[in-house]
Structure formats: C-alpha cells, structure tokens
Design an enzyme around this catalytic site. Structure first.
Site, PDB file in Angstrom:
ATOM      1  N   LEU A   1       6.719 -29.493   2.977  1.00  0.00           N
ATOM      2  CA  LEU A   1       6.726 -28.187   2.304  1.00  0.00           C
ATOM      3  C   LEU A   1       8.134 -27.589   2.275  1.00  0.00           C
ATOM      4  O   LEU A   1       8.824 -27.582   3.294  1.00  0.00           O
ATOM      5  CB  LEU A   1       5.782 -27.230   3.047  1.00  0.00           C
ATOM      6  CG  LEU A   1       5.796 -25.777   2.585  1.00  0.00           C
ATOM      7  CD1 LEU A   1       4.970 -25.604   1.310  1.00  0.00           C
ATOM      8  CD2 LEU A   1       5.257 -24.846   3.669  1.00  0.00           C
TER       9      LEU A   1
ATOM     10  N   ASP B   1       4.167  -7.468   0.777  1.00  0.00           N
ATOM     11  CA  ASP B   1       4.345  -6.013   0.748  1.00  0.00           C
ATOM     12  C   ASP B   1       3.269  -5.303   1.568  1.00  0.00           C
ATOM     13  O   ASP B   1       2.144  -5.794   1.690  1.00  0.00           O
ATOM     14  CB  ASP B   1       4.310  -5.532  -0.715  1.00  0.00           C
ATOM     15  CG  ASP B   1       4.908  -4.142  -0.876  1.00  0.00           C
ATOM     16  OD1 ASP B   1       5.607  -3.680   0.053  1.00  0.00           O
ATOM     17  OD2 ASP B   1       4.673  -3.517  -1.930  1.00  0.00           O
TER      18      ASP B   1
ATOM     19  N   HIS C   1       6.617  -4.817  10.305  1.00  0.00           N
ATOM     20  CA  HIS C   1       7.476  -5.965   9.971  1.00  0.00           C
ATOM     21  C   HIS C   1       7.300  -7.081  10.995  1.00  0.00           C
ATOM     22  O   HIS C   1       7.263  -8.261  10.664  1.00  0.00           O
ATOM     23  CB  HIS C   1       8.942  -5.529   9.901  1.00  0.00           C
ATOM     24  CG  HIS C   1       9.214  -4.512   8.827  1.00  0.00           C
ATOM     25  ND1 HIS C   1       8.729  -4.648   7.550  1.00  0.00           N
ATOM     26  CD2 HIS C   1       9.915  -3.348   8.833  1.00  0.00           C
ATOM     27  CE1 HIS C   1       9.123  -3.610   6.812  1.00  0.00           C
ATOM     28  NE2 HIS C   1       9.831  -2.803   7.578  1.00  0.00           N
TER      29      HIS C   1
HETATM   30  C1  IPE Z   1       9.367  -5.747  -2.640  1.00  0.00           C
HETATM   31  O1  IPE Z   1       8.741  -4.750  -1.917  1.00  0.00           O
HETATM   32  C2  IPE Z   1      10.404  -6.438  -1.801  1.00  0.00           C
HETATM   33  C3  IPE Z   1       9.902  -7.291  -0.736  1.00  0.00           C
HETATM   34  C4  IPE Z   1       8.661  -7.549  -0.474  1.00  0.00           C
HETATM   35  C5  IPE Z   1      10.921  -7.910   0.067  1.00  0.00           C
HETATM   36  P1  IPE Z   1       9.250  -3.232  -1.958  1.00  0.00           P
HETATM   37  O2  IPE Z   1       8.377  -2.496  -1.018  1.00  0.00           O
HETATM   38  O3  IPE Z   1      10.707  -3.183  -1.711  1.00  0.00           O
HETATM   39  O4  IPE Z   1       8.973  -2.845  -3.469  1.00  0.00           O
HETATM   40  P2  IPE Z   1       8.773  -1.421  -4.159  1.00  0.00           P
HETATM   41  O5  IPE Z   1       9.901  -0.549  -3.708  1.00  0.00           O
HETATM   42  O6  IPE Z   1       7.454  -0.895  -3.703  1.00  0.00           O
HETATM   43  O7  IPE Z   1       8.775  -1.724  -5.621  1.00  0.00           O
HETATM   44  C1  IPE Z   2       7.315  -5.299   2.855  1.00  0.00           C
HETATM   45  O1  IPE Z   2       6.702  -4.179   3.398  1.00  0.00           O
HETATM   46  C2  IPE Z   2       8.559  -5.719   3.605  1.00  0.00           C
HETATM   47  C3  IPE Z   2       9.804  -5.454   2.905  1.00  0.00           C
HETATM   48  C4  IPE Z   2       9.929  -4.937   1.721  1.00  0.00           C
HETATM   49  C5  IPE Z   2      11.030  -5.793   3.596  1.00  0.00           C
HETATM   50  P1  IPE Z   2       7.249  -2.708   3.152  1.00  0.00           P
HETATM   51  O2  IPE Z   2       8.264  -2.408   4.201  1.00  0.00           O
HETATM   52  O3  IPE Z   2       7.709  -2.540   1.763  1.00  0.00           O
HETATM   53  O4  IPE Z   2       5.952  -1.851   3.422  1.00  0.00           O
HETATM   54  P2  IPE Z   2       5.432  -0.639   2.554  1.00  0.00           P
HETATM   55  O5  IPE Z   2       5.370  -1.112   1.144  1.00  0.00           O
HETATM   56  O6  IPE Z   2       6.397   0.471   2.739  1.00  0.00           O
HETATM   57  O7  IPE Z   2       4.083  -0.351   3.116  1.00  0.00           O
HETATM   58 MG    MG Z   3       6.818  -2.026   0.041  1.00  0.00          MG
END
Ligand code: IPE
Ligand code: IPE
Ligand code: MG
Length: 255
Positions: free
Chosen positions: A145, A34, A51
């Site tokens: 792995l 995240d 990303h």
């Molecule tokens: C969780 O992250 C999903 C992934 C890392 C794929 P999100 O960014 O979607 O989660 P919330 O919305 O902060 O809970």
């Molecule tokens: C995690 O990073 C990737 C996915 C959930 C796909 P985010 O896109 O949620 O990044 P933040 O949390 O908005 O910074």
């Molecule tokens: Mg996120």
C-alpha cells in the site's frame, strides 16, 4: 470472487452486512479527515485531543485499506490554509507526523507500506520534515500500500507551481507551448506517479473539497459521512467502498 464483509455499520438494504466484490476495489482512495475539533468539543475536551484521537483513525483506515487491497491511500493531514489556526494548534499538528511514525512505522514497514508525501516541504518545521523524509526513505522500496500524506498541501498552490514551472521551462527554451498537454501537467503535479483518486471520502458532514486535489478529483466518486474523523473505522471504509461499487462511472460518455 465475492467477498462478504460483516459490518456493524448499518446498510439500508441489510442492516448487518455490506457486500464488497474484490473485482472492483478502488485503486486510489483519498480522505479529507475532518471533524477532529468538533469531536473533541462534543466531549468537552480541547481540540488537540481530537487530533490525537484522529491519529488512531489514520492507523485503522490504513490497515482496513490494505486488507481490502486498495493500492493508494492519500490522507489530507494539513492544508496550506490550516496555518491560519492558533499557533498552539498548528504546533501540535506539526508534531503529529513524528509521533505517528514513532508508534507505527515498524508495523507499516512489516506490512510493506510505502510512505509518500505531497505538499510544500519548505513551509514545514524541520522536525516534521525530518520525520517524514526518514519514513519515506525507509519505505521507498516497499511495494505494498502507498500511504500518501498531504501535508502543507493546497490544490491551487500545486497548480500554480505547475504553471510557473511551465513559464520557466518556456523561458529557458526547453519547452514549447504546443508540448503542454494534460499528461505534461499530470507529470508535474505533486501527485505524479499516482493514479487519480477513484474515491474521495470526507468525514464530519462538510460537503466541500477545501482545496484538496483540485486537478486529480475531476472524475472521482465522492462519499460523505456525518461521523467525525476520530470515529472512523473499517466499517465506514467498507460502507464507502460498497457505495462506490454501486456507482456507474461514465467520464462524460454513456454507460
Ligand atoms: C480540510 O479541513 C483540511 C484537512 C482535513 C487537512 P478544514 O477543516 O481545514 O476545512 P474547512 O476549513 O472546513 O473547509
Ligand atoms: C481535521 O479536523 C484536521 C485538520 C484540518 C488538521 P479539524 O481540526 O478541521 O476539526 P473541525 O473541522 O474543526 O471539527
Ligand atoms: Mg475542519
């Protein structure tokens, strides 16, 4: 045997070194990757750059996990709720698996990595699913792995699907209610064949599970860090594993 692993990541007892013993390596590590968007925002860049950069962190985490002797690495790449995001971002995320595999698959094959996936295949664009299925097929006989991607994955959906399977089996007369136990459930979740995660890592400072492996995380050790996913490197994994090794797992019993 004690392996001392040098690390730039500061540890509270000793600023330069984290100590990891090779005897108590978590077998299965699951990661909620995240903070890609916030990482990019901090640099004044579009979210998709985060990303893109996060993809490189997947590679670093995979190599580092393999080096430590971790057997299963599950990466939360896209949740069933992430479809709520703007279409451009979703489209970009759906192209990342094939980009990642185009760059990394040869090396992963050389490293004997087996690629797997959990999540709903039906919802994925064909190009995403084709790339994943090709990688799964090409690596199915590898016994190194296991790199398991959670793609279009949701813990509640997984459990709901399992319940509806139970209903159908009972209706068809192939299953009796008394036969349902936790083993039956485990055998019919998308993670079947994988042990429960020993260690869950979440980056970006959020302290929630966001619909990830709700059944399987029942007794996992949780480790959170404020760093954003694109910054994740092997030192962070070492730090998480070192902390894991300092914990006492009791599973409701006494140590
Ligand atoms: C969780 O992250 C999903 C992934 C890392 C794929 P999100 O960014 O979607 O989660 P919330 O919305 O902060 O809970
Ligand atoms: C995690 O990073 C990737 C996915 C959930 C796909 P985010 O896109 O949620 O990044 P933040 O949390 O908005 O910074
Ligand atoms: Mg996120």
């Amino acid at each position: 045997m004690i392996k001392r692993i040098r690390s730039w990541w500061r540890h509270k007892d000793n600023p330069n070194v984290v100590e990891i013993t090779s005897e108590n390596i978590p077998q299965h590590v699951a990661i909620i990757m995240d903070g890609n968007g916030r990482w990019a925002k901090r640099l004044g860049l579009p979210r998709i750059v985060g990303h893109q950069s996060g993809m490189k962190a997947v590679k670093r985490a995979t190599i580092a996990a393999d080096e430590l002797g971790i057997k299963y690495l599950t990466m939360y790449a896209f949740s069933t709720e992430n479809w709520k995001r703007p279409k451009d971002e979703v489209d970009f995320l759906m192209r990342l698996p094939q980009e990642f595999l185009a760059i990394e698959l040869d090396e992963l094959i050389q490293k004997n990595v087996q690629i797997r996936m959990m999540g709903d295949k039906e919802g994925l664009p064909k190009h995403t699913l084709d790339a994943m299925e090709k990688a799964i097929k090409l690596t199915e006989n590898n016994d190194g792995l296991v790199l398991n991607f959670a793609l279009n994955y949701g813990g509640r959906k997984e459990i709901t699907d399992c319940m509806s399977m139970i209903g159908r089996e009972i209706e068809a007369g192939r299953l009796r209610a008394e036969e349902i136990n936790s083993q039956w459930v485990e055998d019919h979740l998308q993670s079947t064949g994988l042990p429960d995660p020993d260690l869950l890592i979440r980056t970006s400072g959020e302290m929630r599970v966001s619909n990830f492996m709700l059944w399987q995380l029942a007794y996992s050790e949780l480790w959170f860090t404020d760093i954003y996913w694109p910054e994740f490197n092997k030192n962070h994994l070492h730090d998480a594993v070192a902390e894991y090794q300092r914990r006492t797992r009791r599973y409701g019993g006494l140590s």
